[in-house]
Enzyme design. Structure first.
Site, mmCIF file in Angstrom:
data_model
loop_
_atom_site.group_PDB
_atom_site.id
_atom_site.type_symbol
_atom_site.label_atom_id
_atom_site.label_comp_id
_atom_site.label_asym_id
_atom_site.label_seq_id
_atom_site.Cartn_x
_atom_site.Cartn_y
_atom_site.Cartn_z
ATOM 1 N N GLU A 72 0.555 -1.255 0.062
ATOM 2 C CA GLU A 72 0.359 0.281 -0.140
ATOM 3 C C GLU A 72 0.529 0.888 -0.051
ATOM 4 O OE1 GLU A 72 -2.767 -0.373 2.896
ATOM 5 O OE2 GLU A 72 -3.546 -2.061 2.146
ATOM 6 N N GLU A 74 -5.238 -8.493 -0.177
ATOM 7 C CA GLU A 74 -5.763 -8.592 1.122
ATOM 8 C C GLU A 74 -6.926 -8.085 0.377
ATOM 9 O OE1 GLU A 74 -4.736 -5.336 4.150
ATOM 10 O OE2 GLU A 74 -2.338 -5.645 3.354
#
Length: 897
Positions: free
Chosen positions: A269, A527
Site C-alpha cells: 500500500e 488483502e
C-alpha cells in the site's frame, strides 16, 4: 491453456516440475491445470515486536531511540507446539497459500546497514514449518503509514531521524496520530480511538513528507542530502538492500524457493505523499485513500503546525453515509516542532548513526520552507502547486504545456524496477506480485523486469463496513466512484443484500480487468476481510447483558459477501487479512484497534474459568491497561524474567501474552496440544469467527478453466462450471519426490496411489466445517436426530449424474502433519456431476471428465456438491437464531408468503 514453458522466461534455465507458472491470465501448474490460491496473511501481529502492541506507551520512545527490539517470534512461536496448531488450523480451513508480512524495521532496526540476521534465520525456520504443512508463500514487505513511530508500521525509527524529524512531537503538532498517545500524549486513552483513525495519517505532515522524500526526494527536496546522496536514494537503497539481504538468506537456505516461496510482493500500500498534490491550500475534493475523520489540516496548515504555529482546521465526523464536515477545531502545538534541533547533530554528524548531513540541509526548519514552498515567519505559501508538476520542466513553457506529475508512472514504477531487479538477483524464478497504490491501475512495466513471471497484486475491502463496523442494508460502488464511473454518488448507491453482493463482485471484476495492463498475468487479491468488532462488539458479549455473545452472524454475512465477490466468473485468488495468533477482544489485532483476525484466543469455547475480558463491557483504557500490565507481570514471572519482554519471548497460543484469569496454566497445557479437541470439526471451529464464510469449497486445480464458482452457505451447496478446450489436456510429468510424501498438500501434484491408471483430475477442496458428517460434529450439533438421506439439489445438468465413492471417513486428513491421528473426521457429501466420475479422498474431491480432442468444440461441465442431511447447525448457532429461522429449520424448508 497455452503451452507451459519448459524453459524459464525469466532466466532461460530449465524449470523444475514444481514451479507455479503465470500464463494466460492464470496461475498454472506444470501439468497445465489452472490453480486457485486461497489463503491468509500470517500475520497482522508481525507489525510490531512481541510485547509491543500499538496501544502501549511504556518504553515506546526509549526502546526506539535505543535501536528497537528483535521481531523474533513474529509471526509464530517455534519453542512450543503452538506453531503446529496454528498451521494445522489454517490448512484444515482449506488455505493453500500464505502472504507473509515482514517489516523493514524487523530487518534493520538497530541502524543503517545493521541487519538482524538472527531474525532472518528465525524467519527461515518458520518458512520451513510452513513448507512442512504444504503451504505456498509469497513474501510481503509490509508497511502502513511508513512506521510504527508515526502511527503505522514498517520502517525503522532511525529513518525518521534521518529525515530530520523529532517524532516525540508528532502528537502535539497533529503531524501523525499515534494509538498509544491518542488523544493527547500526556493523557492517553488508546481504547477510545475511532475506527480506522490511523488511516487519516495519510493526510498528515509526517507520513506525507516521509513518502515524498522516499519516492521523489531528488526532484522535490534536492537540498536533503545525507552521506553524499539525496534522501530518496539513501532511504530506497537501505530499504531494498534490507529485503535483499533477507532474500539472499532464504536463497542460501537451499530448500525453500519454489517448493515454498513462489514470489515477492512489492511495498504494501505505497502512498504518494504530497507528490501530485494539486493545491496545498485545500483538502482534496474527492474522498480517496485518505480518510477524513477528526481534525483535517490542509498541507499548508500542516506545515505551520509542524513549526509549532497554532491553526484552526476543519473537523470531520464519519457516519453511515460517509465523511461529513463537523465544524472546526483549533490545534495549538505551543511552540513544539517536529523538526530536529541542530544541537542533536553536532558538526553535522549524528552521534549514534554517524551519518553526515549535507550543508544545504538546515535542521530545525521545515524542509519545504527550505525549498521555497512557504515562508515560516509569515506562514504564506508561495508555491501552492509545488508538487503538482515535474520540477525539471516546470518553467519550460506556458503552464498548459507543463507536465503534471503522474505518481505511479513517474515515481512508483522506477522504484519498483529497482526492487524487482534486486529480488530477481536473489530469487531468479520469483513471481513478482506487482502492487501499485490501492485502487490505482498499474502502469505498463518493462517485459524484461516482469520476466514472464508476474501477478497483479491488489487489495479490496468493503470500506463502508470497515469504517462503520456494521453490516448495512445499503452500500456503494466505491471503486466505480473513484474511477469516475458515475456523475453523482446517488448513482453508485446499492440497496439490499443482493444488490450489494452483485456490486462487490463487479468491483472485484474491475480490478481483475486491470491485470492485462501488465500482460497476460493472473490477479491476486493480497488483502480482503472484514472487522469482527462490529456493532459495539456485541459478538463478544459486551452489549445487552451478553445476550449476543458468540453471535457472528452479521460478520458471516459481510464476509461471505466479500468472498463471494472473488467467486462467480471472477475466480480470483486471494489472501485474507488476517490471522493473528494473539488477537484479544479488547485490543483486537494489537494494532490501532483493528480487529480483522479470523481467530481469537478469546473466542475459544469455555474450559474452566474464562478470560477476564469475556463479557467485560467496561472498555476504559485505564482498566484494560492495568489488566495488561498485571498479565505481563504474571507472564514474566512464569518465564523466569524480572521485567519487560526478552528477545524471543513466548507468545501466540501459549497465552503468555494474554491477560488471563488464574487458571491460565491449565489453559496453556490444553491449548498447546491437540488433546483439547475431540474432533477435527471441534478443532477447526473453536476460536474461529464466521468460519463458515471463509472456510469455503473451491477448485484447487482445474483441468480447463473455472468459469463460474458459487457457494450457498445457507444450503451448504457448492456449484462449479468448468470450460474445457483441447489444449487443456493435462501434461504428464515424470514422478518427482514431494516435499513430504505424507503431507496432503494440494499443491504437490505427483500422483502416488494410481499414477498409471488415472489421468490428472480437477481437484476441489471440501471444507469440514460445511460437509462434516453428524457424528463428526458430535456434541456440537444441535439436532437430536440424524438425517442420513442426501438432499438432492436443484441441478441443471445434461445427463444422469455419475456417482462414485461418497466418503464418511477422511483418509487424507489422518496423515501427518495435519491433523494428528487423534482427531477423526467424516464427510457427508452428496456429489452430482454432468459428466465424468469423481472420488473423494480426504477433503479433496477429484473429478475426471472427457477433454475434447483437437478440432472438437469446447465443452462445459458442472459439478454440484451438497451436504447430505442439509447444512450443519451447531448448538451455538441455534442459540442465536431468530424464531423464524428456528421454525424454518424445524420443517426443513419454508417459504414466507
Amino acid at each position: 491453456m497455452p503451452a507451459i514453458p519448459a524453459v524459464s522466461p525469466a532466466t532461460g534455465e530449465i524449470l523444475p516440475p514444481n514451479v507455479v507458472h503465470t500464463v494466460d491470465g492464470n496461475f498454472v501448474d506444470s501439468h497445465g491445470r489452472t490453480l486457485l490460491f486461497r489463503g491468509v496473511n500470517l500475520s497482522g501481529s508481525s507489525k510490531a515486536p512481541v510485547g509491543e502492541p500499538s496501544y502501549l506507551l511504556d518504553g515506546f520512545w526509549e526502546s526506539a531511540e535505543a535501536g528497537g527490539n528483535s521481531f523474533i517470534s513474529r509471526p509464530l512461536n517455534l519453542d512450543d507446539s503452538s506453531a503446529d496448531i496454528h498451521l494445522a488450523r489454517l490448512r484444515g480451513w482449506g488455505f493453500n497459500i500464505l502472504r507473509y508480512p515482514v517489516t523493514w524495521e524487523a530487518l534493520e532496526h538497530e541502524g543503517p546497514g545493521i541487519y538482524d540476521y538472527d531474525f532472518m534465520d528465525y524467519t527461515i525456520r518458520v518458512l520451513r514449518k510452513c513448507k512442512e504443512y504444504g503451504f505456498k508463500v509469497y513474501m510481503d514487505p509490509h508497511q502502513d503509514i511508513w512506521s510504527r513511530h508515526c502511527g503505522g508500521s514498517g520502517a525503522p525509527y532511525w529513518t525518521l531521524e534521518a529525515c530530520g524529524m523529532t517524532p516525540r512531537n508528532f502528537t502535539a503538532t497533529q503531524s501523525a496520530i499515534l494509538h498509544n498517545e491518542y488523544p493527547l500524549a500526556h493523557e492517553p486513552d488508546p481504547a477510545s480511538v475511532p475506527a480506522m483513525m490511523w488511516s487519516t495519517n495519510y493526510g498528515r505532515l509526517a507520513p506525507q513528507t516521509l513518502f515524498t522524500l522516499f519516492f521523489a526526494g531528488r526532484d522535490f527536496a534536492p537540498n536533503c542530502v545525507i552521506d553524499g546522496c539525496n534522501i530518496q536514494d539513501y532511504l530506497q537503497s537501505h530499504y531494498i538492500e534490507a529485503f535483499g539481504q533477507l532474500a539472499d538468506r532464504i536463497r542460501d537456505a537451499g530448500d525453500l524457493l519454489e517448493d515454498c516461496i513462489i514470489g515477492w510482493d512489492s511495498l504494501n500500500e505505497p502512498s504518494e505523499g504530497l507528490v501530485g498534490y494539486p493545491d496545498l491550500l485545500s483538502l482534496p475534493a474527492k474522498q480517496g485513500s485518505t480518510l477524513k475523520r477528526g481534525p483535517a489540516p490542509t498541507p499548508a496548515q500542516s506545515f505551520r503546525l509542524g513549526m509549532g504555529q497554532a491553526q484552526t482546521v476543519e473537523n470531520w465526523s464519519f457516519n453511515t453515509f460517509g465523511p461529513r464536515r463537523a465544524g472546526s477545531v483549533t490545534i495549538d502545538p505551543k511552540g513544539l516542532t517536529i523538526w530536529a534541533d541542530p544541537s542533536t547533530e553536532p558538526n553535522g554528524v549524528h552521534p549514534r548513526y554517524r551519518w553526515r548531513r549535507g550543508p544545504d540541509w538546515q535542521l530545525g526548519i521545515d524542509i519545504w520552507a527550505q525549498h521555497g514552498v512557504w515562508d515560516v515567519e509569515t506562514g504564506y505559501v508561495m508555491r501552492p502547486d509545488y508538487f503538482r508538476y515535474l520540477p525539471a520542466v516546470e518553467f519550460a513553457g506556458p503552464q498548459d504545456e507543463v507536465a503534471e506529475v503522474e505518481f505511479v508512472a513517474d515515481y512508483w514504477a522506477p522504484h519498483w524496477q529497482a526492487w524487482a531487479r534486486r529480488i530477481r538477483k536473489a530469487h531468479p524464478e520469483a513471481i513478482h506480485f506487482v502492487a501499485p497504490p490501492v485502487f490505482a491501475q498499474p502502469p505498463p512495466l518493462p517485459a524484461e523486469d516482469l520476466g514472464g513471471r508476474c501477478a497483479y497484486s491488489t487489495h479490496y475491502y468493503d470500506g463502508l463496513t470497515l469504517v462503520t463496523r456494521h453490516w448495512n442494508w445499503f452500500n456503494a460502488d466505491a471503486l466505480g466512484l473513484l474511477r469516475g464511473k458515475y456523475r453523482t454518488k446517488l448513482q453508485a448507491l446499492r440497496v439490499g443484500e443482493g444488490a450489494i453482493r452483485g456490486s462487490l463482485q463487479a468491483q472485484l471484476g474491475m480490478l481483475k480487468d486491470d491485470a492485462p495492463i501488465l500482460g497476460s498475468y493472473p490477479t491476486m487479491i493480497g488483502e480482503i476481510g472484514i472487522p469482527y468488532d462490529m456493532d459495539e462488539r456485541k459478538a463478544y458479549g459486551w452489549t445487552d447483558g451478553g445476550r449476543h455473545k458468540g453471535d457472528f452472524s452479521s460478520q458471516q454475512r459481510a464476509l461471505d459477501a466479500s468472498l463471494n465477490a472473488t467467486d462467480g466468473p471472477n475466480a480470483l485468488s486471494y489472501t485474507m487479512w488476517t490471522y493473528c495468533p494473539d488477537n484479544v477482544h479488547p485490543w483486537g489485532d494489537l494494532w490501532n484497534m483493528e480487529d480483522l483476525s479470523l481467530w481469537s484466543v478469546d473466542d475459544l469455547r469455555p474450559r474452566g474459568e474464562s478470560s477476564v475480558y469475556q463479557g467485560n463491557g467496561d472498555k476504559s483504557s485505564a482498566l484494560l491497561l492495568a489488566a495488561h500490565r498485571a498479565a505481563r507481570s504474571r507472564s514474566t514471572v512464569r518465564f523466569g524474567t524480572t521485567g519487560g519482554f526478552p528477545s524471543g519471548y513466548p507468545s501466540q497460543l501459549s497465552l503468555a501474552t494474554m491477560p488471563l484469569a488464574s487458571n491460565d496454566e491449565g489453559r496453556q497445557a490444553d491449548i498447546t496440544s491437540f488433546s483439547r479437541w475431540d474432533s477435527t470439526f471441534d478443532f477447526l471451529t473453536d476460536g474461529a469467527r464466521a468460519v463458515k464464510a471463509f472456510s469455503r469449497p473451491y477448485p484447487i486445480a482445474t483441468v480447463g478453466l473455472p468459469i463460474d464458482i458459487r457457494f450457498d452457505i445457507a444450503k451448504a451447496e457448492f456449484r462449479l462450471v468448468v470450460r474445457v478446450r483441447a489444449e487443456d489436456a493435462p501434461v504428464s510429468l515424470p514422478a518427482v519426490a514431494t516435499t513430504r510424501s505424507s503431507t496432503p498438500s494440494s499443491l504437490s501434484y505427483s500422483t502416488v496411489e494410481e499414477p498409471k491408471s488415472d489421468p490428472l483430475a480437477t481437484e476441489i477442496f471440501l471444507p469440514i466445517v460445511h460437509f462434516a458428517a453428524d457424528h463428526t460434529v458430535g456434541s456440537l450439533l444441535h439436532k437430536s436426530k440424524r438425517r442420513e438421506d442426501p438432499s438432492t439439489p436443484d441441478l441443471d445438468v445434461d445427463e444422469e449424474p455419475a456417482r462414485s465413492r461418497s466418503s464418511e471417513t477422511l483418509r487424507g486428513v489422518t496423515h501427518g502433519p495435519y491433523p494428528p491421528r487423534t482427531l477423526r473426521n467424516g464427510l457427508a457429501a452428496a456429489v452430482f456431476v454432468s459428466a465424468g466420475r469423481w472420488e473423494l479422498d480426504g477433503t479433496t474431491l477429484r473429478w475426471w471428465y472427457p477433454v475434447p480432442r483437437v478440432g472438437e468444440p469446447d465443452r462445459e461441465y458442472t459439478i454440484v456438491v451438497a451436504r447430505r442431511g442439509g447444512r450443519i447447525v451447531t448448538k451455538e448457532e441455534r442459540a442465536h437464531q431468530s424464531c423464524w429461522e428456528r421454525l424454518c429449520g424445524s420443517v426443513g424448508e419454508c417459504c414466507i408468503m
